[in-house]
Design an enzyme around this catalytic site. Structure first.
Site, mmCIF file in Angstrom:
data_model
loop_
_atom_site.group_PDB
_atom_site.id
_atom_site.type_symbol
_atom_site.label_atom_id
_atom_site.label_comp_id
_atom_site.label_asym_id
_atom_site.label_seq_id
_atom_site.Cartn_x
_atom_site.Cartn_y
_atom_site.Cartn_z
ATOM 1 N N ARG A 40 -12.412 6.659 -2.009
ATOM 2 C CA ARG A 40 -11.576 4.997 -1.564
ATOM 3 C C ARG A 40 -12.696 4.216 -2.311
ATOM 4 O O ARG A 40 -13.152 3.775 -2.386
ATOM 5 C CB ARG A 40 -11.040 4.850 -0.382
ATOM 6 C CG ARG A 40 -11.450 6.394 0.023
ATOM 7 C CD ARG A 40 -10.496 5.896 2.402
ATOM 8 N NE ARG A 40 -9.080 5.177 2.348
ATOM 9 C CZ ARG A 40 -8.081 5.285 1.943
ATOM 10 N NH1 ARG A 40 -7.917 6.325 1.725
ATOM 11 N NH2 ARG A 40 -7.415 4.678 2.438
ATOM 12 N N HIS A 50 -3.638 -5.424 1.819
ATOM 13 C CA HIS A 50 -3.905 -5.902 2.986
ATOM 14 C C HIS A 50 -4.615 -7.133 3.742
ATOM 15 O O HIS A 50 -4.754 -7.834 3.279
ATOM 16 C CB HIS A 50 -4.333 -4.484 4.085
ATOM 17 C CG HIS A 50 -3.735 -3.330 3.724
ATOM 18 N ND1 HIS A 50 -2.633 -2.617 3.829
ATOM 19 C CD2 HIS A 50 -3.811 -2.123 2.455
ATOM 20 C CE1 HIS A 50 -2.105 -2.091 3.836
ATOM 21 N NE2 HIS A 50 -3.351 -1.388 3.209
ATOM 22 N N CYS A 94 0.743 -1.245 0.371
ATOM 23 C CA CYS A 94 0.635 -0.004 0.009
ATOM 24 C C CYS A 94 0.825 1.135 -0.066
ATOM 25 O O CYS A 94 1.142 1.965 -1.248
ATOM 26 C CB CYS A 94 -0.503 0.040 1.125
ATOM 27 S SG CYS A 94 -2.487 0.959 0.719
#
Length: 244
Positions: free
Chosen positions: A127, A194, A93
Site C-alpha cells: 500500500r 482523501h 480513489c
C-alpha cells in the site's frame, strides 16, 4: 443559481471522510448565495440527461468496488455524454479507479470500468500511504498546490498523452514511479487524495463549483483558516520520505 450534484453510490463508496467533500461544496456554494442539491445515484438508478451539473464518486475497498463496478460500467456512456455537455466531476480513489477502463483487484478479478478516464489500474502488493503534495495547473498560467492523503494499493497507469491532475512534489501518486497523480479530462478530475480533499484545498472546490455553473470564476472568500489547513498538510507532506 443552483448546482445539482449527482452523488454516485454514497452507500458503498464513502470511506476516508470523503462525504466531507460534499459538505464543503454545499457550504461554499451557500456562502455565495447559490443552492446546492445532492441527488444520490445508486445501483440501478438512471443518469438523466441534463439533471446534474456536477458528479461525485468517493472511495471504497475492493469489496465495495466489486459491488458497484458492473452498474457503473453500464452508466459510463451516459456519464460521458453528460461530461461532454458541460457537467463537472470529481472522483476519489476507488471511484477514480472504476472510472478508468478497469481495475484488476488483489484477487486477480477484472472489474470493468466506465471508461471516462484513459487509464487502467492493477492492485499492487504494497500500500502507498501518507500525505501528498501536488503541483497542478487547471487554468493555464496559474499553478497551484493540492494537499491531501493517499491510502491505496492500486497502481494506476495513464495512457500515453493522458493529462494527470498534477505533478507529485511529495508522496507516491498514481503508481509511486511516474511522478504523476490523478487524471484530468476537461471538467472531470480523478485523484487518490482523501482527507477529505476539498476542506484543505478550497480553491479546488471553487473551481469545481465554477465549472458546474458554466465555467464562471467565483468571487473569493475569506479563507484564512482553510489556508492554514493547507499549509499544515503541505508541510507534513514535504517532511515525509519519498518523492520530492
Amino acid at each position: 443559481m443552483r448546482v445539482v450534484v449527482g452523488h454516485l453510490y454514497p452507500d458503498y463508496l464513502n470511506i476516508y471522510a470523503d462525504r466531507g467533500n460534499i459538505a464543503v461544496l454545499a457550504r461554499r456554494a451557500g456562502w455565495r448565495g447559490h443552492e446546492l442539491e445532492v441527488r444520490p445515484l445508486g445501483l440501478g438508478d438512471r443518469i438523466e440527461p441534463g439533471a446534474c451539473s456536477l458528479y461525485y464518486i468517493g472511495g471504497g475497498q475492493d469489496r465495495e468496488q466489486a459491488l458497484v463496478a458492473a452498474d457503473l460500467a453500464e452508466k459510463g456512456a451516459a456519464l460521458g455524454v453528460e461530461l461532454d455537455a458541460g457537467a463537472a466531476l470529481l472522483a476519489v480513489c476507488g471511484g477514480y479507479q472504476l472510472l478508468g477502463r478497469g481495475y484488476r483487484d488483489a484477487r486477480g478479478q477484472w472489474l470493468e470500468g466506465a471508461g471516462v478516464f484513459p487509464l487502467e489500474t492493477v492492485a499492487g502488493a504494497r500500500r502507498m500511504i501518507g500525505d501528498v503534495l501536488l503541483e497542478c495547473e487547471l487554468e493555464p498560467g496559474e499553478p497551484r498546490t493540492v494537499a491531501g492523503f493517499e491510502n491505496h494499493a492500486g497502481r494506476t497507469l495513464l495512457d500515453p498523452g493522458a493529462v494527470p491532475l498534477g505533478r507529485v512534489l511529495a508522496g507516491y501518486g498514481n503508481d509511486g514511479e511516474s511522478g504523476f497523480e490523478g487524471c484530468r479530462v476537461g471538467r472531470a478530475l480523478g485523484t487518490y487524495l482523501h482527507g477529505p480533499l476539498l476542506p484543505r484545498n478550497p480553491w479546488l472546490a471553487d473551481w469545481l463549483l465554477g465549472q458546474a455553473l458554466g465555467g464562471v470564476e467565483l468571487e473569493p472568500l475569506p479563507d484564512e483558516l482553510e489556508a492554514q489547513a493547507h499549509e499544515v498538510a503541505a508541510a507534513r507532506a514535504k517532511s515525509r520520505r519519498g518523492r520530492r
